[in-house]
Structure formats: structure tokens, C-alpha cells
Design a protein around this motif. Structure first.
Motif, PDB file in Angstrom:
ATOM      1  N   THR A  13       0.834  -1.194   0.000  1.00  0.00           N
ATOM      2  CA  THR A  13       0.000   0.000   0.000  1.00  0.00           C
ATOM      3  C   THR A  13       0.871   1.246   0.000  1.00  0.00           C
ATOM      4  OG1 THR A  13      -0.095   0.071   2.417  1.00  0.00           O
ATOM      5  CG2 THR A  13      -1.794  -1.206   1.291  1.00  0.00           C
ATOM      6  N   GLY A  14       0.287   2.356  -0.425  1.00  0.00           N
ATOM      7  CA  GLY A  14       0.998   3.627  -0.400  1.00  0.00           C
ATOM      8  C   GLY A  14       1.720   3.901  -1.702  1.00  0.00           C
ATOM      9  N   LYS A  15       1.538   5.109  -2.229  1.00  0.00           N
ATOM     10  CA  LYS A  15       2.157   5.461  -3.503  1.00  0.00           C
ATOM     11  C   LYS A  15       2.860   6.815  -3.494  1.00  0.00           C
ATOM     12  CE  LYS A  15      -1.232   2.827  -6.215  1.00  0.00           C
ATOM     13  NZ  LYS A  15      -2.250   2.903  -7.309  1.00  0.00           N
ATOM     14  N   LEU A  16       2.675   7.583  -2.418  1.00  0.00           N
ATOM     15  CA  LEU A  16       3.223   8.939  -2.398  1.00  0.00           C
ATOM     16  C   LEU A  16       4.717   8.933  -2.099  1.00  0.00           C
ATOM     17  CD1 LEU A  16       0.471  10.905  -0.417  1.00  0.00           C
ATOM     18  CD2 LEU A  16       0.764  10.701  -2.890  1.00  0.00           C
ATOM     19  N   TYR A  17       5.427   9.868  -2.732  1.00  0.00           N
ATOM     20  CA  TYR A  17       6.853  10.066  -2.493  1.00  0.00           C
ATOM     21  C   TYR A  17       7.048  11.422  -1.826  1.00  0.00           C
ATOM     22  CZ  TYR A  17       8.384   6.115  -5.355  1.00  0.00           C
ATOM     23  OH  TYR A  17       8.614   4.861  -5.846  1.00  0.00           O
ATOM     24  N   ILE A  18       7.858  11.457  -0.783  1.00  0.00           N
ATOM     25  CA  ILE A  18       8.205  12.714  -0.139  1.00  0.00           C
ATOM     26  C   ILE A  18       9.709  12.767   0.034  1.00  0.00           C
ATOM     27  CG2 ILE A  18       6.006  12.978   1.079  1.00  0.00           C
ATOM     28  CD1 ILE A  18       7.403  11.987   3.616  1.00  0.00           C
TER      29      ILE A  18
END
Length: 277
Positions: A13-18
Motif C-alpha cells: 500500500t501507499g504510492k506517495l513520495y516525499i
């Protein structure tokens, strides 16, 4: 209130990049390991860790300190919140929404028991880095070794960074091994550095060398948010804030000097117990 719900697919799960994971926030967390579902390892836990700060988390064994690291790195399915506020967030974002590989690339954990592999010093520092990574360069490896104060020693060896260490190789002291492990964590230029009881298995001289290195890293900041798990008074004194845990909950937090001045305070009892052992 947040509780844990097991989710076998949480790794996907999870797709955001920071790029900047701070500040870190834990909100109303209750967590039990799947194998011990009836016993909370962390309960009613709330903590904010600002960017570019150093926090030391202390407590007796089993108080939940290392569990927090497992949750931060998403080794377990994340607590599910009953509100719109994420239980664990970085830079205001629910870490469950972050790409898990990216999340873990931002965090470096130095364990209590360091391990060297039968390879060169350079390869041990760069262990885990892809050979095509921009961090996998001789310049970055050496500059990281300089940052942790071990470059002079490595350079004094006949083979320098090409010296074979580990099984069948050159033997290093406990302190030197731990410094190489810290260099291995820093070479990938993380934004969060977790030091998990890094001096507890060292002799007094080696522990002092490692503490001096950690103190220097914290003083220079280097864009790092540092989390220290330790029983060492000297490691507590390094931090901006000390968090005292008992049975999975925070019972006290503040500066080391401030907490030590509290008559009958939890930190003072903890330190006094350590003196008695």
C-alpha cells in the motif's frame, strides 16, 4: 482511539513520495503484536518529533521503545484511526499513504548488535546500496567515514578502505565496528536516523567513542532528525527531549536536566535503578 488491524498486504500500500519526512507525529496509538493480540505493547501513545531534532526514548526492557521503530518503518500493519487524523504521520501525511520503499529509504536504523560482512571496509559501509546509486561512490563513502570520525583509522591501515574485515579478515574493536555501522546508515543520506541501544553492548572506552560521535552528529544536525533508544544517561543528555515510557505509555517527557530535577520522577527512578545494577 487508534488500534491495530492486521493487514497482510500492507507492504503493497501507499504510492506517495516525499523528500522531507518531518515532523513525525504519533497520535492515540494502541498496538498489540499479532502473536500477543491481548497485550498492548504501545498504548494511548502521543508524541511529536520536530524536524532537525534529537529525541531520546527511554524505559525498562519491554516498555515499548523498539516497537515504535517497527511501526515507524511499517514492519507491521498500521493502526487504523477512527478520526481524520492519521495515527502516524510524516510532514502531515499518513505514512500508510507513502510508498513503503521510499519511506524506508528515508529512515536508517543502527541496531544494538552491529554486524560486519567478510568484505572490504568500503563494501561494508556501502552495503545495501545499489551499485548505480549516486551514494555509491568512493567520495561519499569516505566523507561519511570522516563524519563519524573513523576515516583516520581506516586510512592508517595498509589496505585502507580495501581492507577485508569480518570473518577471516581484519578484526575491529566493538566501537570501531559500531562506527562503521553508523557510517553504513549515514552513507545513504537518510533524513531520520534511529540509534537503537548502540552503546549498550560496548565496553566503557568504545561506548565513549560512539557517544562522542553521536554528540557531534547531533550538534551538526546535518538535516537529520535523530531518535535515540537508550538506557545511557550520556545519550539522554545529548537529546533535545527525553521521553520516558512504562508499559507502552509515555509517563514523562522533557529535557534531561529538567526531568532529573523532579523529586520522585520517572526518569530519576530509572537512572537510580540503573545505578543500583
Amino acid at each position: 482511539m487508534a488500534s491495530l488491524r492486521e493487514n497482510s498486504s500492507h507492504e503493497h500500500t501507499g504510492k506517495l513520495y516525499i523528500s522531507n519526512p518531518s515532523p513525525i507525529s504519533f497520535v492515540n496509538i494502541n498496538f498489540a503484536y499479532p502473536s500477543r493480540s491481548g497485550i498492548l505493547a504501545v498504548r494511548d501513545f502521543n508524541l511529536s518529533i520536530p524536524a532537525n531534532s534529537c529525541t531520546t526514548i527511554v524505559g525498562h526492557s519491554g516498555s515499548g521503545k523498539s516497537t515504535l521503530v517497527s511501526l515507524l518503518t511499517r514492519l507491521y500493519a498500521l493502526p487504523q484511526s477512527d478520526s481524520l487524523i492519521p495515527c502516524i504521520s510524516m510532514a502531515g501525511l499518513d505514512i500508510g499513504q507513502l510508498d513503503i520503499q521510499r519511506l524506508r529509504s528515508l529512515i536508517a536504523v543502527v541496531p544494538q548488535q552491529p554486524a560486519l560482512f567478510p568484505d572490504t571496509i568500503a563494501a561494508n559501509i556501502a552495503y545495501g546500496l545499489d551499485s548505480l546509486s549516486p551514494f555509491h561512490t568512493a567520495e561519499n563513502i569516505r566523507s561519511t567515514a570522516k563524519a563519524v570520525g573513523i576515516d583516520d583509522f581506516i586510512s592508517s591501515l595498509p589496505e585502507g578502505y580495501s581492507t577485508i574485515v569480518g570473518d577471516g579478515g581484519f578484526s575491529l574493536s566493538g566501537g570501531q565496528t559500531q562506527l562503521l555501522t553508523i557510517a553504513r546508515a549515514l552513507v545513504r543520506q537518510p533524513r531520520i536516523l534511529v540509534l537503537d541501544e548502540v552503546t549498550s553492548s560496548l565496553d566503557a572506552a568504545s561506548a565513549g567513542i560512539v557517544r562522542q560521535t553521536v554528540r557531534k552528529l547531533v550538534a551538526e544536525r546535518r538535516g537529520l532528525t535523530v531518535i535515540i533508544i537508550s538506557h545511557s544517561r550520556e545519550m539522554m543528555d545529548i537529546a533535545d527531549k527525553v521521553v520516558v515510557m512504562e508499559q507502552g505509555a509515555i509517563v514523562e517527557e522533557g529535557s534531561y536536566s529538567g526531568l532529573m530535577q523532579r523529586e520522585g520522577g520517572s526518569l530519576r527512578r530509572l537512572v537510580d535503578d540503573a545505578k543500583g545494577n
